[in-house]
Design an enzyme around this catalytic site. Structure first.
Site, mmCIF file in Angstrom:
data_model
loop_
_atom_site.group_PDB
_atom_site.id
_atom_site.type_symbol
_atom_site.label_atom_id
_atom_site.label_comp_id
_atom_site.label_asym_id
_atom_site.label_seq_id
_atom_site.Cartn_x
_atom_site.Cartn_y
_atom_site.Cartn_z
ATOM 1 N N LYS A 163 0.845 -1.190 0.000
ATOM 2 C CA LYS A 163 0.000 0.000 0.000
ATOM 3 C C LYS A 163 0.886 1.247 0.000
ATOM 4 O O LYS A 163 2.046 1.119 0.385
ATOM 5 C CB LYS A 163 -0.962 -0.061 1.182
ATOM 6 C CG LYS A 163 -0.517 0.687 2.458
ATOM 7 C CD LYS A 163 -1.576 0.688 3.499
ATOM 8 C CE LYS A 163 -1.983 2.062 3.918
ATOM 9 N NZ LYS A 163 -1.079 2.809 4.782
ATOM 10 N N LYS A 197 -3.393 -10.251 9.879
ATOM 11 C CA LYS A 197 -3.628 -10.378 11.330
ATOM 12 C C LYS A 197 -4.587 -11.538 11.590
ATOM 13 O O LYS A 197 -5.634 -11.638 10.940
ATOM 14 C CB LYS A 197 -4.230 -9.080 11.892
ATOM 15 C CG LYS A 197 -3.272 -7.884 11.812
ATOM 16 C CD LYS A 197 -3.953 -6.639 12.374
ATOM 17 C CE LYS A 197 -3.158 -5.380 12.102
ATOM 18 N NZ LYS A 197 -2.170 -5.031 13.085
ATOM 19 N N ASP A 250 -4.691 7.191 4.601
ATOM 20 C CA ASP A 250 -3.722 6.251 5.179
ATOM 21 C C ASP A 250 -4.404 4.983 5.706
ATOM 22 O O ASP A 250 -3.849 3.899 5.638
ATOM 23 C CB ASP A 250 -2.982 6.971 6.329
ATOM 24 C CG ASP A 250 -1.785 6.189 6.852
ATOM 25 O OD1 ASP A 250 -1.158 5.462 6.057
ATOM 26 O OD2 ASP A 250 -1.467 6.319 8.052
ATOM 27 N N HIS A 255 -7.294 -0.405 5.427
ATOM 28 C CA HIS A 255 -7.442 -1.215 6.644
ATOM 29 C C HIS A 255 -8.879 -1.237 7.194
ATOM 30 O O HIS A 255 -9.431 -2.302 7.458
ATOM 31 C CB HIS A 255 -6.507 -0.708 7.743
ATOM 32 C CG HIS A 255 -5.077 -0.578 7.304
ATOM 33 N ND1 HIS A 255 -4.511 -1.424 6.380
ATOM 34 C CD2 HIS A 255 -4.098 0.287 7.660
ATOM 35 C CE1 HIS A 255 -3.246 -1.068 6.195
ATOM 36 N NE2 HIS A 255 -2.973 -0.035 6.958
ATOM 37 N N LYS A 355 -4.425 9.299 15.165
ATOM 38 C CA LYS A 355 -3.089 9.221 15.759
ATOM 39 C C LYS A 355 -3.113 9.975 17.093
ATOM 40 O O LYS A 355 -3.957 10.857 17.303
ATOM 41 C CB LYS A 355 -2.074 9.928 14.863
ATOM 42 C CG LYS A 355 -1.943 9.314 13.484
ATOM 43 C CD LYS A 355 -0.818 8.319 13.446
ATOM 44 C CE LYS A 355 -0.588 7.772 12.071
ATOM 45 N NZ LYS A 355 -0.393 6.339 12.030
ATOM 46 N N LYS A 360 -3.915 2.443 22.260
ATOM 47 C CA LYS A 360 -3.875 1.688 21.009
ATOM 48 C C LYS A 360 -5.028 0.696 21.082
ATOM 49 O O LYS A 360 -5.079 -0.158 21.984
ATOM 50 C CB LYS A 360 -2.532 0.960 20.911
ATOM 51 C CG LYS A 360 -2.447 -0.075 19.809
ATOM 52 C CD LYS A 360 -1.882 0.508 18.542
ATOM 53 C CE LYS A 360 -1.706 -0.549 17.458
ATOM 54 N NZ LYS A 360 -1.817 -0.013 16.112
HETATM 55 C C1 BG6 Z 1 -0.081 1.688 8.187
HETATM 56 C C2 BG6 Z 1 -0.193 3.181 8.229
HETATM 57 O O1 BG6 Z 1 -0.601 1.195 6.986
HETATM 58 O O2 BG6 Z 1 -0.795 1.122 9.272
HETATM 59 C C3 BG6 Z 1 0.349 3.710 9.556
HETATM 60 O O3 BG6 Z 1 0.530 3.764 7.146
HETATM 61 C C4 BG6 Z 1 -0.328 3.028 10.713
HETATM 62 O O4 BG6 Z 1 0.171 5.116 9.639
HETATM 63 C C5 BG6 Z 1 -0.305 1.505 10.559
HETATM 64 O O5 BG6 Z 1 0.364 3.403 11.890
HETATM 65 C C6 BG6 Z 1 -1.168 0.850 11.611
HETATM 66 O O6 BG6 Z 1 -0.998 -0.531 11.583
HETATM 67 P P1 BG6 Z 1 -1.227 -1.420 12.878
HETATM 68 O O7 BG6 Z 1 -1.011 -2.824 12.397
HETATM 69 O O8 BG6 Z 1 -0.214 -0.976 13.901
HETATM 70 O O9 BG6 Z 1 -2.626 -1.160 13.327
#
Ligand code: BG6
EC number: 1.1.1.49
Length: 508
Positions: A163, A197, A250, A255, A355, A360
């Site tokens: 990506k 995942k 992004d 995702h 962000k 998280k």
């Molecule tokens: C990436 C983005 O594709 O995915 C990042 O470019 C982001 O900005 C990341 O931090 C998040 O991935 P994960 O697996 O940590 O949720």
């Protein structure tokens, strides 16, 4: 996908292949691709005959590349590095200099692939483009011009692309059109690391390997769905990338939409790449396309101000290196979407990502409709705890069901409780990078976990009105939030307007 359709299936060993990595000296190759290949080597899941060709932008000796990759592996491996496994991985490593700006330079790659095929009997080639998006097209074209993408005599050629796949609908269409001139769709593997995942893959199993969910998985029983990808990470050193990208581009068309597609898709008639990807594509294509004014009403974009996350002080986004002091790029996005089909008519999908948030947390929360009335005199229906099925992806992988129960005692008092399944309580998995399944699947030729052109374009089509509307609005409507919180206040209003509320963004 390993062990996908049969319980305890014995993993298939991929055909012999030459794994050609463009961008071999870059961050992605060091941090994820090589450690994942190492883990596959340790699990005996690499082809018996296997060679890595690292494509470098400057002339590099194979020995030098090997030393560099070895030290990268020691730094990023997810398990202790064993010399014999590393030797197996790098046993046949060569460095080749090739640059798409210099078409002649591809002769050396061609010659090396020919040599490996003649001396090593390895005729299948996988080209892994671990490079910035601007290089996808020139590299693919150079490979095509040199006849390196042509499949013949049973030998396969595969192109693996990271990506971001395009930056909007038009550029994604263009990239698809450019690639399809060079290869067939089945040869393209568009990576979205979310599909690597375990819990994300488990959405399919949860829905379709259990009889009890499907009857209630629709508008009659589901009130709404929340998809959250919250990060504590700030933009850090990625300022110039982020200024071009923002949270929406992004994270959402890739995702978050992968999660949404897996939750919303119809049951495929077979567990194969064609059927699964067709159903996912259909679900994304059914997202209602909003006008720009609807998009503004149904979204919130935010940018973080300075704040504290745990014991870490995070600076204001606009003061980040390579970020414009009056940037209107969003670091937070929340959207309300609907899917126009019989299953989902009237069920909102609320998506949010950001962000520098409080924790998280990545989860899909399915909120079921409230019991229609409460026969328990002491508890009003509004006070009953909400019925959620939560698919947890981060920080804990698992599934949680929330329901009401009676509090022990002489009176009928009701409280909400949780039934929790945590992956780690049941299965012992060796620590991995999340790329193992994806790389293994590229090698066995299973593209079930990779995005197809129609799915990518359907995703961009759904976010395009938001991109357009936000661009026109500029600074107007940009909501600020303090780093370390759960995002802008306006995001709460987006749900409160509908009489709903977001789940808390907290660690486990
Ligand atoms: C990436 C983005 O594709 O995915 C990042 O470019 C982001 O900005 C990341 O931090 C998040 O991935 P994960 O697996 O940590 O949720």
């Amino acid at each position: 996908m390993m062990n996908a359709d049969t319980v305890n299936a014995r993993a298939r060993i991929p055909d012999s292949c030459c794994f050609v990595i463009f961008g071999v000296t870059g961050d992605l190759a060091h941090r994820l691709v090589i450690p994942a290949l190492y883990n596959l080597a340790e699990a005996n899941l690499l082809p018996e005959k296997f060679c890595v060709i690292g494509v470098t932008r400057t002339e590099t000796q194979s020995k030098t590349l090997k030393t560099e990759l070895m030290s990268g592996l020691e730094k990023f491996a997810t398990r202790p590095v064993k010399q014999d496994v590393a030797d197996k991985l790098f046993g046949c490593l060569t460095a080749i200099h090739a640059d798409p700006n210099d078409p002649q330079s591809f002769d050396a790659l061609k010659a090396e692939l020919k040599r490996v095929s003649e001396d090593g009997d390895i005729t299948n080639h996988l080209f892994y483009l671990a490079v910035p998006p601007g290089a996808f097209k020139p590299i693919s074209e150079a490979l095509g011009k040199n006849g390196l993408l042509k499949e013949s005599k049973g030998a396969w050629r595969r192109l693996v692309i990271e990506k971001p796949f395009g930056t909007d609908l038009q550029s994604a269409r263009q990239l698809n059109a450019d690639l399809i001139r060079l290869v067939n769709e089945h040869q393209i593997y568009r990576i979205d690391h979310y599909l690597g995942k375990e819990t994300v893959q488990n959405i399919l199993v949860l829905r379709f390997a259990n009889g009890m969910f499907e009857p209630i998985w629709n508008r009659n029983h589901i009130d709404h769905i929340q998809i959250t990808v919250a990060e504590t990470l700030d933009v850090g050193r990625r300022g110039s990338f982020y200024e071009e990208t923002g949270a929406l581009r992004d994270m959402v068309p890739n995702h978050l939409f992968q999660l949404m597609a897996l939750v919303a898709m119809e049951p495929p008639s077979r567990f194969d790449a064609h059927s699964v990807r067709s159903e996912k594509g259909e679900a994304l294509a059914a997202i209602q396309l909003q006008s720009e004014s609807e998009a503004l009403r149904n979204s919130v974009r935010g940018q973080y101000l300075a704040g504290r996350i745990g014991d870490r002080q995070v600076g204001y986004y606009r003061q980040t290196k390579d970020v414009s002091p009056d940037s209107t790029i969003e670091t937070y996005a929340a959207l309300k979407l609907t899917i126009d089909n019989w299953r989902w008519a009237g069920v909102p999908f609320y998506l949010r990502t950001g962000k520098a948030l409080a924790a998280k947390r990545t989860e899909v929360a399915i909120r079921f409709k409230q019991a229609p009335f409460s026969m328990f005199r002491t508890t009003e229906v509004e006070r009953l705890s909400q019925n959620y099925l939560v698919i947890g992806i981060e920080p804990t992988e698992g599934v949680t069901l929330q329901f009401n129960t009676k509090v022990p005692g002489p009176q009928v008092t009701i409280d909400g409780v949780e039934m929790k399944f945590k992956y780690k309580d049941y299965f012992r998995a060796s620590p991995n990078t999340g790329y193992e399944t994806l790389l293994y699947d590229c090698m066995i030729g299973d593209n079930i976990l990779f995005q197809r052109a129609d799915g990518v374009e359907a995703g961009w089509a759904a976010v395009q009105p938001f991109l357009d509307a936000w661009k026109k609005a500029g600074a107007k409507g940009l909501a600020m939030y303090q780093a370390g919180t759960d995002g802008p206040e306006e995001a709460h209003e987006l749900l409160e307007r509908d009489g709903r509320r977001w789940r808390a963004i907290i660690g486990d």
